[in-house]
Design a protein around this motif. Structure first.
Motif, mmCIF file in Angstrom:
data_model
loop_
_atom_site.group_PDB
_atom_site.id
_atom_site.type_symbol
_atom_site.label_atom_id
_atom_site.label_comp_id
_atom_site.label_asym_id
_atom_site.label_seq_id
_atom_site.Cartn_x
_atom_site.Cartn_y
_atom_site.Cartn_z
ATOM 1 N N GLU A 166 37.040 44.449 39.566
ATOM 2 C CA GLU A 166 37.980 43.445 39.086
ATOM 3 C C GLU A 166 38.020 43.607 37.575
ATOM 4 O O GLU A 166 37.256 44.406 37.019
ATOM 5 C CB GLU A 166 37.534 42.041 39.491
ATOM 6 C CG GLU A 166 36.145 41.688 39.000
ATOM 7 C CD GLU A 166 35.591 40.428 39.645
ATOM 8 O OE1 GLU A 166 35.164 39.551 38.876
ATOM 9 O OE2 GLU A 166 35.580 40.334 40.882
ATOM 10 N N ALA A 167 38.864 42.885 36.908
ATOM 11 C CA ALA A 167 38.964 42.998 35.454
ATOM 12 C C ALA A 167 37.597 42.738 34.827
ATOM 13 O O ALA A 167 37.001 41.685 35.029
ATOM 14 C CB ALA A 167 39.998 42.020 34.913
ATOM 15 N N ALA A 202 41.060 47.855 34.619
ATOM 16 C CA ALA A 202 41.491 46.914 35.644
ATOM 17 C C ALA A 202 42.309 45.756 35.071
ATOM 18 O O ALA A 202 42.811 44.933 35.837
ATOM 19 C CB ALA A 202 40.278 46.387 36.419
ATOM 20 N N TYR A 203 42.440 45.682 33.771
ATOM 21 C CA TYR A 203 43.255 44.628 33.151
ATOM 22 C C TYR A 203 44.747 44.928 33.216
ATOM 23 O O TYR A 203 45.563 44.113 32.827
ATOM 24 C CB TYR A 203 42.836 44.422 31.688
ATOM 25 C CG TYR A 203 41.488 43.735 31.543
ATOM 26 C CD1 TYR A 203 41.380 42.356 31.634
ATOM 27 C CD2 TYR A 203 40.347 44.478 31.320
ATOM 28 C CE1 TYR A 203 40.154 41.728 31.511
ATOM 29 C CE2 TYR A 203 39.107 43.851 31.188
ATOM 30 C CZ TYR A 203 39.028 42.476 31.286
ATOM 31 O OH TYR A 203 37.809 41.862 31.164
ATOM 32 N N LYS A 205 33.283 47.671 44.519
ATOM 33 C CA LYS A 205 33.961 46.427 44.141
ATOM 34 C C LYS A 205 34.432 46.571 42.705
ATOM 35 O O LYS A 205 33.749 47.183 41.891
ATOM 36 C CB LYS A 205 32.954 45.281 44.250
ATOM 37 C CG LYS A 205 33.475 43.916 43.895
ATOM 38 C CD LYS A 205 32.366 42.882 44.084
ATOM 39 C CE LYS A 205 32.815 41.539 43.541
ATOM 40 N NZ LYS A 205 31.740 40.542 43.617
#
Length: 63
Positions: free
Chosen positions: A18-19, A58-59, A16
């Protein structure tokens, strides 16, 4: 990051991300252990380094 040849050679899988967050895993192979039979520190560091890199990047821009 899925094309990272070093991470792929170790079998690191992203679970998993995400930012600012990433969860990764790898299956420990016999060649990844030290003389005491525990996971070599370099393998642990590589797993942590890859997850951190994914979370930071991830940004949307290279960091």
């Amino acid at each position: 990051m899925k094309y990272d040849p070093y991470a792929r050679s170790l079998g690191i899988q992203l679970i998993k991300f995400e930012a600012g967050f990433a969860e990764a895993m790898l299956e420990v192979q016999s060649h990844m252990v030290n003389a005491y039979g525990t996971v070599h520190g370099a393998v642990i560091y590589a797993l942590a380094d890859h997850a951190f890199s994914v979370a930071c990047n991830a940004y949307g821009k290279t960091s």
